[in-house]
Motif scaffolding. Structure first.
Motif, short mmCIF file in Angstrom:
data_model
loop_
_atom_site.label_atom_id
_atom_site.label_comp_id
_atom_site.label_asym_id
_atom_site.label_seq_id
_atom_site.Cartn_x
_atom_site.Cartn_y
_atom_site.Cartn_z
N MET A 206 43.71 38.51 45.25
CA MET A 206 44.50 39.42 45.59
C MET A 206 44.53 40.77 45.35
O MET A 206 44.12 41.18 44.26
N PRO B 219 37.64 36.69 31.35
CA PRO B 219 37.98 35.89 32.37
C PRO B 219 36.67 35.29 33.09
O PRO B 219 35.87 36.32 33.07
N SER B 220 36.72 34.39 33.66
CA SER B 220 35.47 33.82 34.62
C SER B 220 35.38 34.80 35.65
O SER B 220 34.10 35.46 35.81
N ASP B 221 36.30 35.07 36.20
CA ASP B 221 36.08 36.46 37.33
C ASP B 221 36.68 37.43 36.69
O ASP B 221 37.79 37.63 36.52
N ALA C 230 40.00 38.97 38.05
CA ALA C 230 41.22 37.91 37.93
C ALA C 230 42.40 38.66 37.32
O ALA C 230 42.24 39.17 36.34
N VAL C 231 43.45 38.40 37.97
CA VAL C 231 44.73 39.00 37.70
C VAL C 231 45.59 38.09 36.78
O VAL C 231 45.54 36.85 37.14
N SER C 232 45.88 38.41 35.78
CA SER C 232 46.46 37.48 34.54
C SER C 232 48.05 37.31 34.92
O SER C 232 48.82 38.26 35.20
N ALA C 233 48.42 35.96 35.24
CA ALA C 233 49.72 35.66 35.48
C ALA C 233 50.66 36.07 34.48
O ALA C 233 51.71 36.89 34.63
N GLY C 234 50.15 35.97 33.07
CA GLY C 234 51.04 36.35 31.93
C GLY C 234 51.10 37.81 31.84
O GLY C 234 52.02 38.56 31.58
N ILE D 281 51.18 40.18 34.54
CA ILE D 281 51.75 40.39 35.57
C ILE D 281 53.45 40.20 34.99
O ILE D 281 54.00 41.08 35.27
N TYR D 282 53.52 39.11 34.71
CA TYR D 282 55.04 38.80 34.05
C TYR D 282 55.65 39.69 33.07
O TYR D 282 56.60 40.40 33.11
N ALA E 208 48.50 43.42 43.20
CA ALA E 208 48.37 43.36 41.84
C ALA E 208 46.87 43.05 41.76
O ALA E 208 46.08 42.46 42.33
#
Lengths: 436, 436
Positions: free
Chosen positions: A1, A317-319, A322-326, A328-329, A350
């Motif tokens: 995203m 991260p592997s990607d 990659a956007v971290s859910a934690g 963003i929270y 994001a």
């Protein structure tokens, strides 16, 4: 995203710009190996574009090499021009460079925005002298910001305390629950995506050439760097080569023997949100908060969007995008604590990118010494700008121009890229591999 | 972000599918006005595709009309097939339809997945008999779930309490702080995006025609519905027309005089996340949580992703696809409370769509009576599926087939679309506007 970065740095004026693909099998464009210029810049982020712009302004011909310009750390950057807020303990030399950059910003932006009918125009950089408010969430955050203010004042920086009431008079959507507020009028902003687009447009209009290829390594000739070897074949010959491709710099082949570029990825998540009409403007100042010891910032843009950032992760991260859910929270939680109406915004994007960190948080900026003490001719390094790439862009460009003019400013000698321990080598000063 | 829905329902087998554009100025394809079939289905979501599939299985020729198939509420749906968990108080008739759908699902999925080498294959629907765990966060959530269980058991549904230890033995990443857990083995899942893609592929392979246009209204002839009038000109003639375009149904022109379709948009935000390798599988069961009275669910997919949903908002944003920052925050907060490792996931997509709600939360499904009591010939309505569209797809398809066969099942008479007050009309039973 939110990771589609294509076209960020397309020159605004396609008619004037030359975009070369020197790879095999390409119809049109120049053929492999025949590109040359006074200056080759590896890396199409804010730093690379800024250096290329400064080089072309100095009358030099320029080639900028990047297979995906504007898609790296610059794509995620919020664009705060915040030497005061960004001051950290024991980074006084970096502060001097940041203040120099801050002084250069108005002229740098004006030079770019003049032809675009101003910073606010759709073609402009989005440079704004928006002030900044530093706010704390709880008592510990208040103490931390007050302590930092003493250091900032000791450096001669203007940081004025406001009562919570005064802060909320200026910014009615600030939570009444904040513990403190400080006015920092000197910390401003620019829109990094628009900045790169504008830089590329001016660069193209002034004859700069864009090579949409990945740089594989450096070309050497007679003990000096003679240009750039492109992945997949072909090259760009240049009198000066500037390595400005962020984290990619350490992976370049044929770097000077023994040179270590101690770059590490520091990932950051950032959000872009739309303010619904009934909440506009959400803020008029950039809000930099400290929430339970963790920083969060909210940057309002004139187009009715805000940027909220930024986490700092070294989790690998592997990607890499990659956007971290934690993450963003955490950003939404902390931003809401300072400005509760953030919950009412519309999430547009994001994004995560890696910034090039260094051991001392200062850039790797300058020439590199050979074993005999003389600098490697033809080579300038400009990477490791970590969180400060956008702010430092005009300063990096000015430093590089001074280096190209052989009139280096001794104030910036401490940023030399060879200040860290060298890799032991047995073969002397020859490059890791001499290119054919 | 995350709102690009293009291509979701492209037929898997392009060679066999016919995609028509009956608009003016289109090279190739059929020309305006000459498309006809036994059945015209308006709407390319899960419901429209399911009905079209059932119609073609019954030997009828089918045209499916949608300018952006698969891009509406179906695009955001998590795909839980959960008649037990979805039971709400005083919705017993809806429960009967949901249970009927649940009974139909294995055969429906098998018919689709047989040709795709199984549900797990890349071409399959992703239908899985994953069980479901209902878990509560605090004591009030425990009481609410226990009360609901009594209703569920009263309806003959299997809902078995587990100790927290038992639940965590099955799902080690569940928080030890949950207040209760219930095993619901009958609630399963499918992947709605893959489902539509598969339905479209089979439909195309069996001669179904896709008209990539917006339906403007109904065609009438001799007092009966004779097909579909397309926006921009052209039409599709059909013996039966099925209105299955969700919220768009109410905006169709030439609906039967006096028919009100009381649909309202209920917005929902949903997240898709990737589970990093060291946390796989995050869960083996779908977790449906109640956190301080608010539902949240986490659906694990076999591809190493999870879906977290879903908010319910009736706030009417300016952009109907706008993702709510507060909604995303709430989902991440509540999901982390149940499964703390959610913080470690990678956010791939945040999506918002509007689901078509109705006054009694039950679909508008059936034929429509004229003033003389007889049904309008040639017209079937199938919309208003709210949160239940994916689960109800095979049941909606079966109900529509029975209606086309003129063998309606009296059990579903309560879902007739004309059960709500009619709009007073003075001109009798003629349509709002008789099409030329």
């Amino acid at each position: 995203m939110g990771t589609r970065a294509g076209g960020a740095a397309e020159p605004a004026n396609d008619a004037a710009a030359r975009v070369c693909d020197t790879g095999p099998g390409t119809a049109g464009g120049t053929t492999a190996g025949d590109t040359s210029a006074d200056v080759a810049v590896i890396g199409g982020g804010v730093i690379g574009h800024g250096i290329a712009f400064e080089a072309i302004r100095s009358g030099r011909s320029v080639v900028l090499i990047d297979d995906a310009p504007g898609s790296g750390a610059s794509w995620a950057a919020a664009g705060m021009l915040a030497p005061v807020s960004e001051l950290h303990y024991q980074e006084e030399q970096l502060l001097e460079l940041m203040l120099e950059a801050s002084r250069l910003w108005p002229g740098f932006a004006a030079a770019l925005d003049a032809g675009a009918a101003g910073a606010d125009s759709p073609a402009g950089t989005g440079y704004l002298t928006t002030p900044t408010l530093a706010v704390g969430a709880d008592a510990a955050d208040r103490r931390a910001l007050a302590d930092l203010r003493e250091v900032q004042q000791g450096c001669g920086l203007a940081v004025e305390p406001l009562t919570v009431r005064e802060a909320r008079t200026r910014e009615p959507l600030l939570s009444p629950g904040i513990s403190c507020a400080f006015d920092i009028p000197a910390d401003h902003q620019v829109d990094p995506r628009r900045l790169i687009t504008r830089l590329a447009g001016v660069l193209g209009a002034e004859g700069g050439v864009f090579v949409r290829r990945r740089a594989a390594g450096l070309l050497w000739q007679d003990g000096q760097v003679a240009g750039v070897r492109l992945a997949g074949g072909g090259s760009v010959r240049a009198a000066e080569t500037v390595v400005a491709n962020g984290l990619g710099a350490a992976a370049l082949e044929e770097l000077p023997a023994g040179l270590a570029l101690p770059l590490r990825p520091v990932y950051g998540d950032i959000l872009r949100l739309r303010v619904p009409p009934h909440l506009q403007p959400l803020l008029t100042a950039t809000v930099r908060g400290m929430v339970r010891g963790v920083p969060v910032y909210i940057v309002p843009r004139q187009d009715g969007t805000v940027v909220i950032g930024a986490t700092q992760r070294e989790d690998g991260p592997s990607d890499p995008h990659a956007v971290s859910a934690g993450g963003i929270y955490q950003l939404l939680r902390d931003a809401q604590q300072l400005v509760p109406a953030v919950a009412e915004l519309e999430l547009l994007e994001a994004t995560a990118r890696a910034r090039p960190g260094t051991p001392d948080n200062a850039p790797l900026l300058g020439r590199v010494a050979r074993a005999d003490g003389a600098d490697v001719p033809g080579l300038i390094i400009a990477t490791g700008f970590f969180r400060h790439g956008v702010l430092l862009t005009p300063a990096a460009a000015a430093v590089c121009r001074q280096l190209m003019d052989f009139t280096p400013d001794p104030r910036w000698g401490g940023f030399r890229p060879d200040r860290f321990p060298r890799i032991p080598v047995t073969s002397g000063d020859s490059p890791k591999k001499e290119a054919a």
